[in-house]
Design an enzyme around this catalytic site. Structure first.
Site, PDB file in Angstrom:
ATOM      1  N   GLU B 265      38.422  38.205  43.258  1.00  0.00           N
ATOM      2  CA  GLU B 265      37.881  37.797  41.960  1.00  0.00           C
ATOM      3  C   GLU B 265      39.044  37.180  41.222  1.00  0.00           C
ATOM      4  O   GLU B 265      40.075  37.828  41.017  1.00  0.00           O
ATOM      5  CB  GLU B 265      37.341  39.039  41.241  1.00  0.00           C
ATOM      6  N   CYS B 302      38.491  39.513  32.458  1.00  0.00           N
ATOM      7  CA  CYS B 302      38.028  38.384  33.293  1.00  0.00           C
ATOM      8  C   CYS B 302      36.747  37.789  32.714  1.00  0.00           C
ATOM      9  O   CYS B 302      36.385  36.679  33.049  1.00  0.00           O
ATOM     10  CB  CYS B 302      37.798  38.787  34.742  1.00  0.00           C
TER      11      CYS B 302
END
Lengths: 528, 528
Positions: B265, B302
């Site tokens: 990720e 994020c």
């Protein structure tokens, strides 16, 4: 009447000036028809049309996609005997086998149509809101699988119907809601055209968006790679050689701005464990059964048993004797194409030349009539463990016996195995108990374990796994046969606090599609 | 008392002579403790122990794995306040946030424990035999998900608990039945050790095989890469930078004999669509709400909203005015580490320098005390569409407003977006109807759509998707948060004609685990 064109969406195109010819190993001659290689413009148009079609096709209901798949099946049947006769010419396969394979292809389309009608394959998961939870409220969160966009399919030469133009990759990608672009296999260009036109007829009859299906003609290394590298393409399905699969896989990761998944089924020698107690009882019968699997379809199956382990004893000798007899009595038969035939003889020559390999039997070493003859080799577990070349696939009716002195040697040989599509255990209950560790390690090497059967004959069903650890495929998390093949061409999408009226039907409170869903951790078809 | 060692299975090791020091952005000094970099021998031993542990751990029952995860949770709590205090020093995060994050980490472990106890996550599918089917019998075919082997986890600096040593990657890999080797994050080495020792205590208490968990210390480019390239490693979980994630992903494909899946990720700017009808009603409130999401955790999430689209009108101006006010009133706060702080100011300087970008507000441009100040930039849809650099992530409390002249420009801007973890739609029902096409395209770009909320705050639940199209992750088919994170570390295994007594419990006729299974195409908990 074949046209020799590409199909760019619903438009027949032959803009290029280069062409391919189909060669028949049956008539041993070039067939009279030029197939025009797609130009770059045609390839780009196919992708562009697929991208535009995706905007509509992704949201089409399961019921309508199911009708589309059913109609494809009907249209393929409607081509009738012309399709079978052309496929015989182009592949050298027998009529009965091709009729059976056509049935299997229809069956695959219908399996996915059924899956779409039932609908739960989208894996709807719902966690309802907890507005009063402390310290923060819990939002309403729902997810489901959604299609990803245009999928490129490279058909396999050895299954001109079931793993080609309208094969499992195409059926599952279309079922998932993705447009498909087929790179026609050069080995059966006429068969491809007949099937592709059937798909196109179905697309028109069902009012599918133009671009939901295209096919292009040309060499894999050029035409195929242009597709793989095109930014509009979102996934690739491939069945074929290790070399071809790896070239596509690496290009998809290294030569694109956005890497995409590649599902390449490549190479497998499908080890068989012949365990001693069972062998003692049935050595002769087993020799005949396994020999039948080795020679089925002239050995041109990805699940062909190319490696047989046995423990040295008297029964092993009886097995080997009968196995040699049966294989040596098998007549050579026409192979799929000249490349496969040449590669078969080359790969079996390489095995024969390895240190410690004994040739128990081999038929003619080459055939101008493109026929594959059987061969049987024998080696020791020691030599097998020390020489990775003995794990190279011989794609044809040949197999390698590996004699092990004892269970420990067998275990070490299994530990040295590369990834495989299948592993077969021929054993009675005593064997299973005595060789638990060997079987346990075999489980970690394969996608499918077969007990007391043969690995050839891949059932199209819900529970099938036709896949396995590398190098049998590039992605052991998936299967290319059976219902779950659809999972290769989707991704999960999560919706948080989306008003019910804007939710996809699969996620709505009332559950209008009557799906099996996971709601707050419990499986249910109830509405909320 | 910290030891500064690696943990190779259950053995504390510091064979090397090189070490790392932890640096605190809070005290602005090096913390007094050497952490010894793992030697090649230690790394190899960690993998070897994991491989041996796998032989046992893969077959441990769901109930016992659940107890193991619960015990890890207990042991982490038992470290008590020492853990929180060390994490404060190493990350600069606030105490309340860290206590909350620890709770989330415990919650993740318990989610997977619950999933294991319920058991149906193994996706058991059974097709029973049809021995009399013509022309060939249908074998008994069953499949389920099985673990794959040692998993390497690279923790993230921004979640020292929830995405690090005992975070979602570790919890899901262990739950699936795989040993885990953590590459300790250099930014919180003490926190890592405390958590790792808690895991090790749990492993011992639960009699887990030695090697089920290890951690090693060292730079990602060396220590981390040695793990990624090791033949014994079967998958990698990573949360961090685009550069780091891509290096791992490419190495896993190109520098190994057997490629492995990498779940990285990496990078996301989480676009927010502020649609006009809703904005007209709530411009001020929305400005405050979204500003809160931008500055939460000093913008180090994020899912931080780094991109906000609006249509030019009076309400947009009201929003921008209030948004600027709120952001400019926010005090700078300590960032996670010096690299993150330096990169934040660098990346926001690059955005500021792009053609057509107006700086509406920015706090101090650099801080010797490692604090991140807020910043707000504005550009036009035209400039945004033409300049991919405007899609680079600023990891910190800054965001970019994109003004669109009309719906068509908004649509084009969304079409130009790279893949994202989240997309947020701030809209009333009229907006949704008027901007259907924009929202539809946004769906294809993201892993999660948020309606009328903020993207920060990722709920740990069954339906969460924390993932998305490239470059937000390397694998949009998966999630790193929520129950389905477990699916990253399994593969399907199919058993054909396996005697009932040798089947795994999940696939036995009597269904002793009472799983929801798919039997001959129907979902049921019934026995056969």
């Amino acid at each position: 009447m074949l046209k020799g064109c590409n199909l760019i969406g619903q438009t027949e195109c032959n803009e290029g000036d280069q062409s391919l010819l189909a060669f028949s190993t049956v008539t041993r001659s070039v067939l009279p028809k030029n197939f025009f290689i797609a130009t770059t413009r045609e390839i780009n148009n196919a992708v562009l049309k697929a991208e535009i079609a995706f905007e509509v096709y992704k949201d089409i209901t399961g019921e309508i996609k199911a009708i589309f798949l059913d109609t494809i099946a009907e249209e393929i049947m409607a081509v009738g005997d012309d399709l079978i006769q052309r496929a015989i010419l182009e592949t050298g396969l027998q009529e009965a086998r091709l009729i059976g394979e056509r049935g299997r292809t229809i069956g695959q389309l219908k399996l996915f149509a059924d899956l779409l009608r039932e609908g739960s394959w989208v894996e709807a998961v719902i966690d309802t809101a907890l507005p009063h939870r402390k310290p923060f409220p819990h939002a309403d969160i729902r997810k489901m699988q959604v299609p990803i966009g245009p999928v490129v399919v490279f058909g396999a030469s050895n299954f001109p119907f079931a793993f080609s133009t309208a094969g499992g990759d195409t059926a599952s990608a279309l079922a998932a809601g993705n447009p498909v672009i087929v790179k026609a296999h050069a080995s059966h260009l006429g068969t491809n055209e007949l099937v592709a036109m059937a798909i196109n007829n179905a697309a028109k009859k069902c009012n599918m968006p133009d671009g939901v299906f295209s096919f292009v003609i040309g060499p894999g290394a050029e035409t195929g790679m242009q597709l793989v590298k095109h930014p509009g393409v979102k996934a690739v399905g491939f069945t074929g050689s290790y070399k071809g699969g790896m070239a596509i896989y690496k290009a998809a990761v290294n030569e694109r701005e956005t890497p995409i998944p590649v599902y390449a089924e490549m190479s497998s020698i499908n080890p068989v464990l012949l365990l001693p107690s069972k062998l003692k009882r049935d050595a002769t019968t087993l020799a005949e059964q396994i020999a039948g699997s080795v020679t089925l379809g002239t050995g041109q199956f990805c699940t062909n048993p190319g490696l047989i382990f046995l423990i040295e004893d008297e029964s092993a000798d009886i097995f080997i004797k009968r196995f040699t007899e049966v294989l040596s009595n098998e007549s050579p038969a026409t192979m799929l194409n000249s490349d496969i035939c040449l590669n078969y003889y080359k790969s079996r020559r390489i095995i024969a030349e390895q240190n410690g390999v004994i040739t128990l039997f081999k038929g003619n070493d080459f055939s101008e009539v493109y026929q594959g003859s059987t061969a049987l080799f024998l080696t020791s577990a020691r030599d097998f463990i020390n020489n990775p070349k003995l794990q190279n696939e011989m794609f044809g009716p040949a197999t390698l016996l590996v004699k092990c002195k004892h269970a420990l040697e067998l275990l070490q040989a299994i530990e040295s195995l590369h990834g495989q599509l299948t592993g077969t255990v021929i054993a009675d209950n005593a064997d299973v108990s005595n060789y638990l560790k060997c079987i346990d390690v075999l489980y970690t090497k394969v996608g499918r374990i077969v007990y007391n059967g043969v690995p050839t004959g891949v059932e199209v069903c819900q529970a099938m796994v036709h896949g396995g650890p590398f190098p049998s495929t590039t992605d052991s998390r998936t299967t290319s046969v059976g219902a779950d093949a659809i999972k290769r061409f989707v991704r999960p999408l999560c919706l948080q606090d989306c008003p019910d009226e804007f939710l996809p039907e699969a996620l709505r409170n009332e559950n209008p599609l009557n799906l099996m869903r996971k709601v707050n951790g419990s499986y249910t078809r109830e509405s909320l």
